[in-house]
Design an enzyme around this catalytic site. Sequence first.
Site, PDB file in Angstrom:
ATOM      1  N   GLY A 141       0.362  -1.052   0.179  1.00 53.43           N
ATOM      2  CA  GLY A 141       0.080   0.098  -0.196  1.00 53.43           C
ATOM      3  C   GLY A 141       0.720   0.981   0.359  1.00 53.43           C
ATOM      4  CB  CYS A 142       0.204   4.732  -1.412  1.00 50.34           C
ATOM      5  SG  CYS A 142      -1.838   4.878  -0.867  1.00 50.34           S
ATOM      6  CG  PHE A 143      -1.494   6.130   3.842  1.00 50.54           C
ATOM      7  CD1 PHE A 143      -0.354   7.404   3.874  1.00 50.54           C
ATOM      8  CD2 PHE A 143      -2.761   5.840   3.784  1.00 50.54           C
ATOM      9  CE1 PHE A 143      -1.140   8.323   3.872  1.00 50.54           C
ATOM     10  CE2 PHE A 143      -3.347   7.359   3.198  1.00 50.54           C
ATOM     11  CZ  PHE A 143      -2.221   8.697   4.305  1.00 50.54           C
ATOM     12  CB  SER A 146       4.857   6.645   2.966  1.00 46.63           C
ATOM     13  OG  SER A 146       4.502   6.546   3.065  1.00 46.63           O
TER      14      SER A 146
END
Length: 334
Positions: A141-143, A146
């Site tokens: 996932g994107c979050f 990061s």
Amino acid sequence: MYSVSIIGASGYSGAELTRLLLRHPGVELQELYAFSQAGKAVSELYPLLSSDKVYKPYGGECESDVYFLALPHGEALQLVPPLVKAGKTVIDLSGDFRLKSTVEHEQFYKQQKSPEAVMTYGMSELFREEIIKAKAISNPGCFATSIILGVAPLLLGNDSSINVRGINCTSTSGISGAGRSSKTELSFSEMSENIRAYKVGLHQHIPEIMQTLGTSVTTPSFDFTFTPMIGSLVRGIYSILTVNLENPAEAEQIKALYKEFYKEAPFVRVRDTMTEVRHVAHTNFCDIHIAHATANGTLIIVTAIDNLLKGAAGQAIQNMNLMLGMNEKTGLSF
């Protein structure tokens, strides 16, 4: 040359996959499947993509060598198994196959799935060898990308003097992270000059982050909190990670640990200066900056990624490259 198709090609992540695969030297983009946009030309939805391809409805075809799935959560669960059974290389961008715990999946995604619905987690900076051997990948996932990349050296690195007591994450995403569908709360009038938190403590990437860092939501080995926010930018994720250590550490010691940990990771840049979203927008890079270290053992780490690239399509192609025996940077030069 490998043939590639995308299922769910009309969304933002699907469009980025299309753009990157059209110019990828090692593959030929074969079919673009979409459901609500079937029958429309790619250039009609995305004029930037000067392609004469037309979106088609997906009916179970499996003629391509590689399939990317960029669908809403829950929709890939039934589509992936037949592709895997047919021996295809599969990369799924949803959260359907990320979590090992069916209990946590049902708690955070509000959907049931079988215990077998788990695939190799596609974060090459941590699981390169597993990805190279895999035929099916669950894209991070994107979050989660990061945050995991921002703290992994502390928890998975080789400095035994570093012991993490707690991590507090505040991450702001661009509006594209919410997808392409029309929602009043995402309209220009609602989001211009605005920022707001959502799903505080309940976001579906929480168990994914915990699992990847070697712990779990139900039996955590350190305190973890996550506040996701959405802001008035189109793309990008900016994460501020406050880490509490058992013993203080100097910023230079931490920076050296990070540079050693990521020395073979071509898309992670440990920066000496503050990261910014504009420095990574439209790229597959994750920029990390060790911003501050206090005498009481608190670290402040800042990361920046493009949510549609390193957080989705770019990372997916990076995984494909490794799975097909290519240089992982192929088609991802920026």
